[in-house]
Motif scaffolding. Structure first.
Motif, PDB file in Angstrom:
ATOM      1  N   VAL A   1       0.943  -1.301  -0.110  1.00  0.00           N
ATOM      2  CA  VAL A   1      -0.044   0.002   0.071  1.00  0.00           C
ATOM      3  C   VAL A   1       0.783   1.235  -0.025  1.00  0.00           C
ATOM      4  N   TRP A   2       1.954   1.324   0.953  1.00  0.00           N
ATOM      5  CA  TRP A   2       2.621   2.552   1.123  1.00  0.00           C
ATOM      6  C   TRP A   2       4.172   2.577   0.387  1.00  0.00           C
ATOM      7  N   GLY A   3       4.450   1.433  -0.325  1.00  0.00           N
ATOM      8  CA  GLY A   3       5.979   1.559  -1.068  1.00  0.00           C
ATOM      9  C   GLY A   3       6.553   0.877  -0.082  1.00  0.00           C
ATOM     10  N   GLU A   4       7.937   0.641  -0.664  1.00  0.00           N
ATOM     11  CA  GLU A   4       8.960  -0.083   0.027  1.00  0.00           C
ATOM     12  C   GLU A   4       9.593   0.859   0.934  1.00  0.00           C
ATOM     13  N   ASP A   5       9.436   2.126   1.070  1.00  0.00           N
ATOM     14  CA  ASP A   5       9.919   3.072   1.826  1.00  0.00           C
ATOM     15  C   ASP A   5       9.034   3.447   3.121  1.00  0.00           C
TER      16      ASP A   5
END
Length: 540
Positions: free
Chosen positions: A450-454
């Motif tokens: 949902v939020w990305g790898e970071d």
């Protein structure tokens, strides 16, 4: 008969008890595991958690439940057994199922540990009683009511900034002083202080005014202080303020923290453990904190009711509320709900404010971008406090706030719900009646799909870049469903005004940019401090 009693005493000697008691304890925990009445044996999780609530109790008492449970999900997957009859589900799609309207799921016995004066809208577990309470309370947080409360919010933000301006002026001269918890000092042209106590002073004074008709006076005193009656029971039984004249001064913020840790730790233990555990020294102190905090509400409501006023605030609106039968709240119920407002309206706001300031101070490029938006939208005239209309047109401010609430959800744990009659299917897994389920906000706010790898980085830009539908489905700072935070509109407006006003006026840096924000979790996840350097911005 006497002979039989003597024989029994001889049998129950010390050596026998050392064998019998441990054996009983083992059987009490082993038999349910072997019988597996809820079919949970196949779900992975910590070894001890399969047999006993002690694992979750220990984790909760140590103050890092959400982080530990998150590590278990990283190790075992989305479904983790964290207690003999409790499965944590770290999947965003589970939110709408476990906490859905009309699914029949009720709050678990966990909430019994949060009852002090009497059950309120937060900790009542009965569906009909909750519906009745919410009908009375929800109108006070309507958009119309929130607008009515804005002047009080802005007034105390103004007092807060006046204090920081005064200290900034002193710090610019190189002065230092003992004001506030942890003191302050002037160095390198900046005011250096811990912003957490000040966030506490501000939120307590705002909610004191809104909920009880008068602030605690923490901002002006720069001190964690509130008055409670020596005899709360006498105040409850008398309908005047005479009994409230015998008061003592307490550190309300510290008491609130102790109450949260106690209730959290007690709530995860089985009901039959609680009377035993309450006798331990740490839990005795927590129980005293519960009673002391209730005393704040008892005295404040007693004094307010003893002095009629036409002032519009949360308490006056609570008094006006009526259930479906036209009945108002009784005095004890009114006091219990006022206590709920105090706890929910102070701790969450101060925690969030501190976390937001930490991330803005640590990420200078984000702070500069926010300064630019504030200058463009609000102008550069020396107006101290932002208003509700102004903050509505600040999308980057909202992104900065939401990103901090994602990383630092004040309510980060999975709120436990009991599966209703007929069972519940969650993401293809069937759970029978009476199973306890929860969806941890801390974990779903770190879901890389949902939020990305970071996910561990503070990056407000993700709120404009990521899939907005997925974000809105996953973002859970105020819970969802029929038991979601009833005051979320007021809470978000309060944080918007506070952060916009502070950041428009000041440039803020961290004392130690490499130091993570240390936290400790009771029911809420609280920062332990945030030392920052502050100076007035050149444009003002």
């Amino acid at each position: 008969m006497l002979h039989f009693t003597d024989s029994l005493y001889q049998w129950l000697d010390t050596s026998t008890l050392t064998v019998v008691v441990p054996t009983l304890i083992v059987l009490v925990h082993l038999i349910p595991y072997l019988l597996d009445p809820h079919g949970l044996r196949l779900y992975p999780g910590p070894f001890l958690a399969k047999f006993s609530d002690a694992w979750l109790g220990w984790v909760a008492k140590n103050g890092h439940r959400s982080e530990v449970v998150h590590k278990m999900h990283l190790k075992y997957g989305p479904f983790v057994r964290i207690a003999p009859n409790h499965v944590s589900i770290a999947e965003p799609d589970a939110l709408a199922i476990v906490y859905a309207h009309g699914n029949g799921a009720l709050k678990s016995r966990f909430y019994d540990a949060f009852v002090s004066i009497r059950r309120g809208v937060f900790n009542t577990r009965d569906r009909n009683e909750h519906t009745r309470k919410r009908k009375i309370i929800s109108h006070i947080f309507s958009q119309k009511s929130v607008i009515e409360f804005e002047p009080q919010i802005r007034h105390y933000v103004g007092l807060f900034i006046t204090q920081w301006d005064r200290l900034c002026d002193a710090a610019a001269k190189g002065l230092s002083g003992p004001e506030g918890e942890g003191g302050w000092k002037g160095e390198d042209g900046r005011l250096w202080l811990d912003c957490l106590p000040w966030a506490n002073y501000l939120s307590f004074d705002i909610v004191g005014d809104l909920a009880f008709g008068a602030p605690f006076g923490m901002i002006e005193a720069a001190k964690d202080s509130a008055l409670v009656p020596r005899n709360p029971k006498a105040v409850m039984e008398s309908y005047g303020s005479d009994a409230a004249s015998e008061v003592v001064e307490i550190p309300a913020v510290r008491i609130l923290n102790g109450r949260g840790e106690y209730s959290m730790s007690m709530g995860v233990l089985p009901s039959w453990w609680r009377p035993i555990v309450r006798q331990l020294p740490w839990y005795k102190r927590g129980q005293k904190d519960v009673q002391t905090l209730a005393g704040i509400a008892i005295m404040a409501v007693a004094r307010r009711l003893a002095t009629p006023t036409d002032r519009v605030d949360l308490l006056s609106k609570l008094k006006e509320g009526r259930d479906n039968d036209g009945n108002p709240m009784g005095r004890e119920e009114l006091t219990a709900e006022a206590l709920t407002l105090l706890i929910a309206g102070s701790d969450t706001t101060s925690n969030s404010t501190c976390a937001i300031l930490y991330h803005l101070a640590r990420n200078r490029h984000v702070q500069e971008k926010l300064h630019q938006e504030l200058d463009e939208q609000l102008g550069t005239e020396d107006e101290t406090v932002a208003n509700g209309q102004q903050v509505k047109r600040l999308p980057y401010l909202d992104a900065c706030i939401n990103e901090a609430l994602r990383i630092h959800s004040t309510s980060a744990l999975g709120l436990p719900r009991v599966v209703p009659e007929g069972g519940l299917t969650v993401l293809g897994q069937f759970f029978p009646e009476d199973t306890v389920l929860s969806v941890p906000s801390y974990s779903i706010h770190r879901d890389t799909t949902v939020w990305g790898e970071d996910v561990d980085n503070y990056r407000p830009e993700r709120w404009f870049e990521q899939d907005q539908a997925a974000i809105q489905k996953t973002f859970n700072p105020f819970s969802v469903g029929p038991r979601a935070c009833v005051g979320r509109n007021l809470a978000f407006l309060e944080v918007q005004i506070i952060v916009a006003s502070i950041m428009r006026r000041y440039d803020i840096i961290l004392e130690n940019p490499d130091q993570p924000l240390e936290t400790r979790e009771g029911f809420l996840r609280k920062p332990l401090g945030c030392k920052v350097g502050i100076k007035r911005r050149d444009i003002l």
